[in-house]
Motif scaffolding. Structure first.
Motif, PDB file in Angstrom:
ATOM      1  N   ILE A 120      51.675   8.459  28.679  1.00 30.17           N
ATOM      2  CA  ILE A 120      51.384   9.889  28.630  1.00 30.17           C
ATOM      3  C   ILE A 120      52.646  10.697  28.357  1.00 30.17           C
ATOM      4  CG2 ILE A 120      50.694  11.875  30.045  1.00 30.17           C
ATOM      5  CD1 ILE A 120      48.652   9.993  31.403  1.00 30.17           C
ATOM      6  N   TYR A 121      53.729  10.430  29.071  1.00 25.32           N
ATOM      7  CA  TYR A 121      54.922  11.267  28.999  1.00 25.32           C
ATOM      8  C   TYR A 121      55.917  10.875  27.918  1.00 25.32           C
ATOM      9  CZ  TYR A 121      53.140  13.282  33.254  1.00 25.32           C
ATOM     10  OH  TYR A 121      52.340  13.902  34.176  1.00 25.32           O
ATOM     11  N   LEU A 122      55.991   9.601  27.571  1.00 26.99           N
ATOM     12  CA  LEU A 122      56.968   9.169  26.567  1.00 26.99           C
ATOM     13  C   LEU A 122      56.330   8.564  25.323  1.00 26.99           C
ATOM     14  CD1 LEU A 122      59.736   7.555  28.800  1.00 26.99           C
ATOM     15  CD2 LEU A 122      59.797   9.770  27.661  1.00 26.99           C
ATOM     16  N   GLY A 123      55.039   8.294  25.365  1.00 29.05           N
ATOM     17  CA  GLY A 123      54.367   7.728  24.205  1.00 29.05           C
ATOM     18  C   GLY A 123      54.622   6.247  24.003  1.00 29.05           C
ATOM     19  N   ILE A 124      55.054   5.549  25.050  1.00 25.69           N
ATOM     20  CA  ILE A 124      55.288   4.109  24.972  1.00 25.69           C
ATOM     21  C   ILE A 124      54.554   3.430  26.126  1.00 25.69           C
ATOM     22  CG2 ILE A 124      57.524   4.241  23.818  1.00 25.69           C
ATOM     23  CD1 ILE A 124      58.841   3.875  26.552  1.00 25.69           C
ATOM     24  N   THR A 125      54.203   2.179  25.943  1.00 24.03           N
ATOM     25  CA  THR A 125      53.567   1.407  27.005  1.00 24.03           C
ATOM     26  C   THR A 125      54.450   0.206  27.320  1.00 24.03           C
ATOM     27  OG1 THR A 125      51.381   2.079  26.226  1.00 24.03           O
ATOM     28  CG2 THR A 125      51.476   0.196  27.718  1.00 24.03           C
ATOM     29  N   PRO A 126      55.141   0.244  28.467  1.00 26.15           N
ATOM     30  CA  PRO A 126      56.015  -0.887  28.806  1.00 26.15           C
ATOM     31  C   PRO A 126      55.208  -2.098  29.261  1.00 26.15           C
ATOM     32  CG  PRO A 126      56.021   0.713  30.575  1.00 26.15           C
ATOM     33  CD  PRO A 126      55.190   1.294  29.472  1.00 26.15           C
ATOM     34  N   ASP A 127      55.784  -3.271  29.058  1.00 19.65           N
ATOM     35  CA  ASP A 127      55.201  -4.507  29.572  1.00 19.65           C
ATOM     36  C   ASP A 127      55.732  -4.724  30.983  1.00 19.65           C
ATOM     37  OD1 ASP A 127      53.871  -5.137  27.179  1.00 19.65           O
ATOM     38  OD2 ASP A 127      55.711  -6.020  26.363  1.00 19.65           O
ATOM     39  N   ILE A 128      54.859  -5.122  31.889  1.00 14.88           N
ATOM     40  CA  ILE A 128      55.266  -5.421  33.256  1.00 14.88           C
ATOM     41  C   ILE A 128      55.449  -6.932  33.343  1.00 14.88           C
ATOM     42  CG2 ILE A 128      54.604  -5.340  35.680  1.00 14.88           C
ATOM     43  CD1 ILE A 128      53.028  -2.800  34.990  1.00 14.88           C
ATOM     44  N   THR A 129      56.697  -7.367  33.596  1.00  7.98           N
ATOM     45  CA  THR A 129      57.031  -8.796  33.562  1.00  7.98           C
ATOM     46  C   THR A 129      57.953  -9.155  34.719  1.00  7.98           C
ATOM     47  OG1 THR A 129      58.952  -8.393  32.157  1.00  7.98           O
ATOM     48  CG2 THR A 129      56.883  -8.877  31.039  1.00  7.98           C
ATOM     49  N   ASN A 130      58.303 -10.424  34.772  1.00  9.18           N
ATOM     50  CA  ASN A 130      59.318 -10.961  35.686  1.00  9.18           C
ATOM     51  C   ASN A 130      59.084 -10.586  37.145  1.00  9.18           C
ATOM     52  OD1 ASN A 130      60.618 -11.998  33.413  1.00  9.18           O
ATOM     53  ND2 ASN A 130      61.903 -10.193  33.205  1.00  9.18           N
ATOM     54  N   TRP A 131      57.870 -10.824  37.638  1.00  7.12           N
ATOM     55  CA  TRP A 131      57.590 -10.574  39.050  1.00  7.12           C
ATOM     56  C   TRP A 131      58.409 -11.545  39.897  1.00  7.12           C
ATOM     57  CZ3 TRP A 131      54.951  -6.842  41.530  1.00  7.12           C
ATOM     58  CH2 TRP A 131      54.134  -6.013  40.757  1.00  7.12           C
TER      59      TRP A 131
END
Length: 104
Positions: free
Chosen positions: A9-20
């Motif tokens: 919404i705010y930056l126009g990018i979708t980060p990947d959630i990794t390395n738990w």
């Protein structure tokens, strides 16, 4: 996840959630492009500068608003020649509501 939606919404990018982490209290947000650095080049004498460090503060502040204390830091940065930008987020503790002294 809510963090992915907020970034979209705010930056126009979708980060990947990794390395738990094994304990499940730490993870990484990785994104290929960063709109904050699209037209930025760091000069050689500023190579130690963490140009987008404001994102770590924004994440910590947003998580405080939902009663979570977290730490966040940059692991990799596209401006410094890395293949992507990576932020590491670690849950520290749940913030308990407290009434200031003298205000009962």
């Amino acid at each position: 996840m809510v963090l992915q939606t907020a970034f979209r919404i705010y930056l126009g990018i979708t980060p990947d959630i990794t390395n738990w982490s094994q304990s499940g209290d730490e993870f990484s947000l990785q994104f290929e492009s960063n709109p904050l650095t699209e037209f930025v080049e760091l000069p050689d004498h500023c190579i130690g500068l963490k140009y987008c460090n404001i994102l770590t503060g924004v994440l910590r502040g947003a998580m405080e608003m939902v009663q979570m204390d977290v730490s966040s830091m940059f692991v990799r940065d596209h401006l410094k020649g890395d293949s992507c930008t990576e932020l590491r987020i670690k849950f520290i503790k749940r913030i308990e509501d407290a009434i200031p002294a003298g205000e009962d």
